[in-house]
Design a protein around this motif. Structure first.
Motif, PDB file in Angstrom:
ATOM      1  N   ARG A 173      74.294 -14.922   5.568  1.00 25.65           N
ATOM      2  CA  ARG A 173      73.335 -15.993   5.291  1.00 25.65           C
ATOM      3  C   ARG A 173      73.898 -17.353   5.671  1.00 25.65           C
ATOM      4  O   ARG A 173      73.172 -18.211   6.209  1.00 25.65           O
ATOM      5  N   LEU A 174      75.189 -17.573   5.424  1.00 23.19           N
ATOM      6  CA  LEU A 174      75.785 -18.859   5.784  1.00 23.19           C
ATOM      7  C   LEU A 174      75.912 -18.998   7.299  1.00 23.19           C
ATOM      8  O   LEU A 174      75.719 -20.093   7.847  1.00 23.19           O
ATOM      9  N   VAL A 175      76.216 -17.915   7.988  1.00 30.18           N
ATOM     10  CA  VAL A 175      76.251 -17.957   9.451  1.00 30.18           C
ATOM     11  C   VAL A 175      74.885 -18.354   9.998  1.00 30.18           C
ATOM     12  O   VAL A 175      74.779 -19.167  10.934  1.00 30.18           O
ATOM     13  N   THR A 176      73.822 -17.817   9.424  1.00 30.29           N
ATOM     14  CA  THR A 176      72.470 -18.181   9.839  1.00 30.29           C
ATOM     15  C   THR A 176      72.223 -19.670   9.632  1.00 30.29           C
ATOM     16  O   THR A 176      71.632 -20.352  10.488  1.00 30.29           O
ATOM     17  N   MET A 177      72.693 -20.200   8.498  1.00 22.78           N
ATOM     18  CA  MET A 177      72.578 -21.636   8.243  1.00 22.78           C
ATOM     19  C   MET A 177      73.337 -22.444   9.296  1.00 22.78           C
ATOM     20  O   MET A 177      72.848 -23.459   9.812  1.00 22.78           O
ATOM     21  N   CYS A 178      74.551 -21.998   9.615  1.00 19.70           N
ATOM     22  CA  CYS A 178      75.371 -22.703  10.599  1.00 19.70           C
ATOM     23  C   CYS A 178      74.684 -22.734  11.962  1.00 19.70           C
ATOM     24  O   CYS A 178      74.694 -23.757  12.657  1.00 19.70           O
TER      25      CYS A 178
ATOM     26  N   GLU B 165      79.453  -9.792   2.167  1.00 18.75           N
ATOM     27  CA  GLU B 165      78.966  -9.689   3.536  1.00 18.75           C
ATOM     28  C   GLU B 165      77.592 -10.323   3.681  1.00 18.75           C
ATOM     29  O   GLU B 165      77.301 -10.983   4.694  1.00 18.75           O
ATOM     30  N   LEU B 166      76.727 -10.139   2.686  1.00 23.02           N
ATOM     31  CA  LEU B 166      75.400 -10.741   2.737  1.00 23.02           C
ATOM     32  C   LEU B 166      75.496 -12.258   2.693  1.00 23.02           C
ATOM     33  O   LEU B 166      74.820 -12.964   3.467  1.00 23.02           O
ATOM     34  N   ASP B 167      76.341 -12.769   1.808  1.00 25.82           N
ATOM     35  CA  ASP B 167      76.505 -14.224   1.710  1.00 25.82           C
ATOM     36  C   ASP B 167      77.067 -14.798   3.005  1.00 25.82           C
ATOM     37  O   ASP B 167      76.648 -15.877   3.458  1.00 25.82           O
TER      38      ASP B 167
ATOM     39  N   ASN C 101      73.228 -19.833  -2.250  1.00 29.42           N
ATOM     40  CA  ASN C 101      73.614 -19.389  -3.585  1.00 29.42           C
ATOM     41  C   ASN C 101      74.242 -17.999  -3.485  1.00 29.42           C
ATOM     42  O   ASN C 101      73.730 -17.126  -2.781  1.00 29.42           O
ATOM     43  N   ALA C 102      75.349 -17.821  -4.169  1.00 31.95           N
ATOM     44  CA  ALA C 102      76.078 -16.552  -4.065  1.00 31.95           C
ATOM     45  C   ALA C 102      75.247 -15.402  -4.635  1.00 31.95           C
ATOM     46  O   ALA C 102      74.684 -15.502  -5.727  1.00 31.95           O
TER      47      ALA C 102
ATOM     48  N   ASP D 179      84.784 -17.348   6.159  1.00 34.96           N
ATOM     49  CA  ASP D 179      85.450 -16.475   7.116  1.00 34.96           C
ATOM     50  C   ASP D 179      84.866 -15.060   7.050  1.00 34.96           C
ATOM     51  O   ASP D 179      84.591 -14.538   5.973  1.00 34.96           O
ATOM     52  N   GLY D 180      84.679 -14.469   8.214  1.00 33.50           N
ATOM     53  CA  GLY D 180      84.105 -13.124   8.263  1.00 33.50           C
ATOM     54  C   GLY D 180      83.776 -12.724   9.687  1.00 33.50           C
ATOM     55  O   GLY D 180      83.967 -13.501  10.639  1.00 33.50           O
ATOM     56  N   GLY D 181      83.241 -11.529   9.827  1.00 29.22           N
ATOM     57  CA  GLY D 181      83.074 -10.941  11.145  1.00 29.22           C
ATOM     58  C   GLY D 181      82.028 -11.581  12.028  1.00 29.22           C
ATOM     59  O   GLY D 181      82.030 -11.354  13.242  1.00 29.22           O
ATOM     60  N   LEU D 182      81.108 -12.375  11.460  1.00 28.02           N
ATOM     61  CA  LEU D 182      80.044 -12.978  12.257  1.00 28.02           C
ATOM     62  C   LEU D 182      80.336 -14.427  12.660  1.00 28.02           C
ATOM     63  O   LEU D 182      79.535 -15.032  13.383  1.00 28.02           O
TER      64      LEU D 182
END
Length: 245
Positions: free
Chosen positions: A171-176, A166-168, A160-161, A199-202
């Protein structure tokens, strides 16, 4: 089966005389709610989803990816992570023949998982109110899957947004990364994973893990994914081997 190329022509080739529909009853709605309502009313994939009885427009993202890469085949076993409301499961059921509607092809298996309730769907087994990132759920999935293994893991889920990009993203990277953990536990050799990320730095963390586990990893953005959205999908194919757990 619905031809996605026909949908693209009807969705993307619009006349210069086409006007946006403007809803009449927006009084009391916030500006962001008004923009969302207008966008939904004028979204060709929303209209197509209603016309083709898909639960939401995201079905066309998976349809496009599978039309090109042929991930979902009759007889395959599929896990749909973050399945609610069930549109990707609908596509999977059709393509792997898990409802047994085509007697000429082998019957597949589809299981969907979500923290929310998922309405029943012929040909799919749903684990509602379950956390797909939890090891207990992984064990449940293995108990349900034929021979405790899957051919395909799908994930269109997102947190959930929070309003903080950056936080979102984190969190999605952790899910992935959790989806990679699941894939390493349940995928058959040469199996596939489709996983949404922002898309983002992580994002490189996920790509690195996938590159270690799969022989082919690529980034895709279906046409049904809105241009202004940061969402992309990792498509990882040809899983190398199952690791001991």
């Amino acid at each position: 089966m619905y031809c996605l190329s026909v949908l693209r022509r009807s969705c993307l080739h619009t006349s210069a005389r086409t006007f946006k529909k403007i809803p009449q009853n927006l009084k009391g709605k916030s500006a962001s709610d008004q923009r969302w309502i207008v966008r939904q009313l004028n979204d060709p994939f929303v209209k197509a989803a209603h016309g083709q009885n898909y639960r939401c427009r995201s079905a066309f993202k998976l349809l496009e990816i599978d039309d090109k890469y042929k991930i979902l085949k009759p007889g395959c076993s599929v896990i749909d992570c973050g399945a609610a409301p069930g549109a990707w499961s609908q596509v999977a059921v059709q393509r792997v023949n898990s409802a047994g509607t085509n007697a000429e092809f082998p019957i597949g298996f589809v299981v969907g998982v979500d923290l929310l309730r998922i309405a029943p769907l012929d040909g799919a087994h749903f684990l509602s109110f379950c956390d797909v990132t939890d090891q207990t759920t992984h064990t449940q999935l293995q108990e349900l899957l034929p021979k405790a293994q899957a051919d395909v893991v799908l994930s269109d889920m997102a947190p959930n947004a929070s309003g903080f990009r950056e936080l979102d993203h984190e969190r999605l990277v952790t899910m992935c990364l959790s989806m990679v953990d699941l894939a390493e536990r349940v995928l058959k050799p040469d199996g596939s994973l489709i996983c949404k990320y922002w898309d983002g730095g992580l994002a490189h963390q996920v790509q690195s893990r996938l590159a270690h586990a799969f022989r082919d990893v690529r980034i895709v953005k279906p046409k049904a994914s809105r241009k202004e959205s940061a969402e992309l999908y990792f498509l990882a194919r040809f899983f190398k081997k199952n690791k001991a757990v």
